[in-house]
Design a protein around this motif. Structure first.
Motif, PDB file in Angstrom:
ATOM      1  N   MET A 259      10.942   9.130  -4.148  1.00 12.55           N
ATOM      2  CA  MET A 259      10.004   8.046  -4.479  1.00 12.55           C
ATOM      3  C   MET A 259       9.034   8.487  -5.578  1.00 12.55           C
ATOM      4  SD  MET A 259       9.074   6.416  -0.779  1.00 12.55           S
ATOM      5  CE  MET A 259      10.255   5.366   0.104  1.00 12.55           C
ATOM      6  N   ALA A 260       8.519   9.707  -5.475  1.00  9.47           N
ATOM      7  CA  ALA A 260       7.561  10.198  -6.478  1.00  9.47           C
ATOM      8  C   ALA A 260       8.205  10.253  -7.857  1.00  9.47           C
ATOM      9  CB  ALA A 260       7.060  11.581  -6.064  1.00  9.47           C
ATOM     10  N   THR A 261       9.471  10.681  -7.903  1.00  9.12           N
ATOM     11  CA  THR A 261      10.156  10.801  -9.183  1.00  9.12           C
ATOM     12  C   THR A 261      10.462   9.435  -9.792  1.00  9.12           C
ATOM     13  OG1 THR A 261      11.145  12.858  -8.373  1.00  9.12           O
ATOM     14  CG2 THR A 261      12.175  11.827 -10.303  1.00  9.12           C
ATOM     15  N   VAL A 262      10.930   8.506  -8.962  1.00  9.95           N
ATOM     16  CA  VAL A 262      11.230   7.149  -9.462  1.00  9.95           C
ATOM     17  C   VAL A 262       9.958   6.485  -9.990  1.00  9.95           C
ATOM     18  CG1 VAL A 262      11.931   4.828  -8.749  1.00  9.95           C
ATOM     19  CG2 VAL A 262      13.259   6.823  -7.997  1.00  9.95           C
ATOM     20  N   VAL A 263       8.870   6.623  -9.238  1.00  9.99           N
ATOM     21  CA  VAL A 263       7.603   6.001  -9.659  1.00  9.99           C
ATOM     22  C   VAL A 263       7.127   6.575 -10.987  1.00  9.99           C
ATOM     23  CG1 VAL A 263       5.130   5.997  -9.119  1.00  9.99           C
ATOM     24  CG2 VAL A 263       6.764   5.249  -7.416  1.00  9.99           C
TER      25      VAL A 263
ATOM     26  N   TRP B 274       0.636  -0.803 -12.356  1.00  6.57           N
ATOM     27  CA  TRP B 274       0.607  -0.095 -11.073  1.00  6.57           C
ATOM     28  C   TRP B 274       2.044  -0.045 -10.572  1.00  6.57           C
ATOM     29  CZ3 TRP B 274       2.023  -0.036  -5.977  1.00  6.57           C
ATOM     30  CH2 TRP B 274       1.317   0.844  -5.128  1.00  6.57           C
ATOM     31  N   THR B 275       2.499   1.111 -10.189  1.00  9.23           N
ATOM     32  CA  THR B 275       3.883   1.300  -9.769  1.00  9.23           C
ATOM     33  C   THR B 275       3.890   2.167  -8.524  1.00  9.23           C
ATOM     34  OG1 THR B 275       4.446   1.334 -12.135  1.00  9.23           O
ATOM     35  CG2 THR B 275       6.180   1.987 -10.596  1.00  9.23           C
ATOM     36  N   GLY B 276       4.460   1.648  -7.420  1.00 14.46           N
ATOM     37  CA  GLY B 276       4.421   2.457  -6.226  1.00 14.46           C
ATOM     38  C   GLY B 276       5.319   1.939  -5.118  1.00 14.46           C
ATOM     39  N   PHE B 277       5.486   2.773  -4.097  1.00 15.02           N
ATOM     40  CA  PHE B 277       6.274   2.425  -2.921  1.00 15.02           C
ATOM     41  C   PHE B 277       5.367   2.220  -1.716  1.00 15.02           C
ATOM     42  CE2 PHE B 277      10.701   2.992  -4.062  1.00 15.02           C
ATOM     43  CZ  PHE B 277      10.682   3.827  -5.158  1.00 15.02           C
TER      44      PHE B 277
ATOM     45  N   ALA C 177       6.485   1.846  10.867  1.00 15.45           N
ATOM     46  CA  ALA C 177       6.591   1.359  12.244  1.00 15.45           C
ATOM     47  C   ALA C 177       7.160  -0.049  12.144  1.00 15.45           C
ATOM     48  CB  ALA C 177       5.213   1.333  12.905  1.00 15.45           C
ATOM     49  N   PRO C 178       7.628  -0.628  13.255  1.00 17.44           N
ATOM     50  CA  PRO C 178       8.160  -1.983  13.155  1.00 17.44           C
ATOM     51  C   PRO C 178       7.121  -2.920  12.525  1.00 17.44           C
ATOM     52  CG  PRO C 178       8.678  -1.042  15.287  1.00 17.44           C
ATOM     53  CD  PRO C 178       7.752  -0.072  14.603  1.00 17.44           C
ATOM     54  N   ASP C 179       7.537  -3.631  11.450  1.00 17.52           N
ATOM     55  CA  ASP C 179       6.661  -4.608  10.787  1.00 17.52           C
ATOM     56  C   ASP C 179       5.397  -4.007  10.186  1.00 17.52           C
ATOM     57  OD1 ASP C 179       7.429  -7.173  13.280  1.00 17.52           O
ATOM     58  OD2 ASP C 179       8.592  -6.350  11.601  1.00 17.52           O
ATOM     59  N   LEU C 180       5.442  -2.732   9.810  1.00 18.78           N
ATOM     60  CA  LEU C 180       4.272  -2.102   9.206  1.00 18.78           C
ATOM     61  C   LEU C 180       4.640  -1.234   8.012  1.00 18.78           C
ATOM     62  CD1 LEU C 180       1.193  -1.911   9.594  1.00 18.78           C
ATOM     63  CD2 LEU C 180       1.595   0.267  10.781  1.00 18.78           C
ATOM     64  N   LEU C 181       3.979  -1.502   6.875  1.00 19.17           N
ATOM     65  CA  LEU C 181       4.162  -0.719   5.654  1.00 19.17           C
ATOM     66  C   LEU C 181       2.946   0.171   5.435  1.00 19.17           C
ATOM     67  CD1 LEU C 181       5.358  -3.674   3.382  1.00 19.17           C
ATOM     68  CD2 LEU C 181       6.803  -1.745   4.084  1.00 19.17           C
ATOM     69  N   LYS C 182       3.200   1.374   4.937  1.00 19.06           N
ATOM     70  CA  LYS C 182       2.100   2.258   4.563  1.00 19.06           C
ATOM     71  C   LYS C 182       2.393   2.826   3.175  1.00 19.06           C
ATOM     72  CE  LYS C 182      -0.338   4.226   7.672  1.00 19.06           C
ATOM     73  NZ  LYS C 182      -0.871   5.078   8.778  1.00 19.06           N
ATOM     74  N   ILE C 183       1.338   3.073   2.409  1.00 20.72           N
ATOM     75  CA  ILE C 183       1.506   3.481   1.018  1.00 20.72           C
ATOM     76  C   ILE C 183       2.266   4.803   0.919  1.00 20.72           C
ATOM     77  CG2 ILE C 183      -0.617   4.831   0.708  1.00 20.72           C
ATOM     78  CD1 ILE C 183      -0.794   2.913  -1.967  1.00 20.72           C
ATOM     79  N   GLY C 184       3.069   4.875  -0.168  1.00 19.14           N
ATOM     80  CA  GLY C 184       3.790   6.109  -0.472  1.00 19.14           C
ATOM     81  C   GLY C 184       3.384   6.558  -1.866  1.00 19.14           C
ATOM     82  N   PRO C 185       4.256   7.293  -2.557  1.00 19.91           N
ATOM     83  CA  PRO C 185       3.934   7.739  -3.908  1.00 19.91           C
ATOM     84  C   PRO C 185       3.679   6.560  -4.841  1.00 19.91           C
ATOM     85  CG  PRO C 185       5.798   8.973  -3.044  1.00 19.91           C
ATOM     86  CD  PRO C 185       5.529   7.852  -2.055  1.00 19.91           C
ATOM     87  N   TYR C 186       2.601   6.679  -5.669  1.00 22.90           N
ATOM     88  CA  TYR C 186       2.310   5.626  -6.636  1.00 22.90           C
ATOM     89  C   TYR C 186       1.590   6.182  -7.851  1.00 22.90           C
ATOM     90  CZ  TYR C 186      -2.592   5.237  -4.890  1.00 22.90           C
ATOM     91  OH  TYR C 186      -3.903   5.459  -4.520  1.00 22.90           O
ATOM     92  N   GLN C 187       1.589   5.407  -8.908  1.00 22.82           N
ATOM     93  CA  GLN C 187       0.844   5.735 -10.123  1.00 22.82           C
ATOM     94  C   GLN C 187       0.045   4.511 -10.522  1.00 22.82           C
ATOM     95  OE1 GLN C 187       2.098   8.231 -13.053  1.00 22.82           O
ATOM     96  NE2 GLN C 187       3.377   9.497 -11.717  1.00 22.82           N
ATOM     97  N   GLY C 188      -1.182   4.743 -11.004  1.00 24.86           N
ATOM     98  CA  GLY C 188      -2.079   3.644 -11.352  1.00 24.86           C
ATOM     99  C   GLY C 188      -3.339   3.767 -10.529  1.00 24.86           C
ATOM    100  N   GLY C 189      -4.134   2.683 -10.529  1.00 26.32           N
ATOM    101  CA  GLY C 189      -5.402   2.712  -9.785  1.00 26.32           C
ATOM    102  C   GLY C 189      -5.156   2.689  -8.284  1.00 26.32           C
ATOM    103  N   HIS C 190      -6.234   2.510  -7.529  1.00 28.57           N
ATOM    104  CA  HIS C 190      -6.156   2.552  -6.070  1.00 28.57           C
ATOM    105  C   HIS C 190      -5.147   1.550  -5.512  1.00 28.57           C
ATOM    106  CE1 HIS C 190      -7.245   2.457  -1.876  1.00 28.57           C
ATOM    107  NE2 HIS C 190      -7.407   1.149  -1.970  1.00 28.57           N
ATOM    108  N   GLY C 191      -4.368   1.985  -4.492  1.00 25.38           N
ATOM    109  CA  GLY C 191      -3.454   1.090  -3.786  1.00 25.38           C
ATOM    110  C   GLY C 191      -3.880   0.957  -2.340  1.00 25.38           C
TER     111      GLY C 191
END
Ligand code: SME
Length: 150
Positions: free
Chosen positions: A26-30, A42-45, A50-64
């Protein structure tokens, strides 16, 4: 600068050859995506943690934003529907989550692993209105499948 998706795909394939760690991938693709096109502010994953829950992963740009439930935002809509979301005007998208006040348009794609499970979404924001189209969605989907479903 406008992205050359076929050249970018070759670069990402070479950089990630043999790698299986999701965060490293993910870090490399971003990184490669974010620097490939002036539209991408802003580019990120976001990862399914958890079921029905997303949490931030690697990203570039301002705050996510850190956490997004499946019933919220453009990211939640992409995860819920399992389909790309192309948003020409974020102000017109009900429930859009504004991590940055400068974002005008957005594209979000589901990310699947080889066995078919949803592992997250790729989110790209632009400060330009109507910055993304179907060609972007199709080219990005090919890159995501190449990296995460191999
Ligand atoms: N706008 C997204 C949230 C993430 S930020 O763009 C980084 C949404 O509505 O889901």
């Amino acid at each position: 600068m406008l992205v050359d998706y076929s050249a970018l795909s070759k670069t990402i394939a070479a950089l990630t050859e043999g790698e299986t760690d999701e965060v490293a991938l993910m870090a490399t693709v971003v990184c490669e995506l974010h620097h490939a096109d002036d539209r991408f502010d802003w580019t990120g994953f976001y990862r399914v943690v958890a079921p029905d829950l997303l949490k931030i992963g690697p990203y570039q740009g301002g705050h996510g934003c850190l956490v997004i439930p499946f019933d919220k935002g453009v990211c939640g809509a992409a995860a819920r529907a399992g389909e790309a979301q192309i948003v020409a005007d974020v102000e017109a998208f009900p429930g859009h989550i504004a991590c940055s006040s400068s974002t005008r348009s957005e594209i979000v794609l589901p990310v699947w692993e080889k066995a078919g499970a949803l592992i997250g979404v790729l989110d790209i924001d632009s400060d330009r209105p109507d910055a993304f189209d179907q060609a972007d969605a199709e080219a990005l989907a090919v890159i995501l499948e190449m990296v995460f479903a191999r």
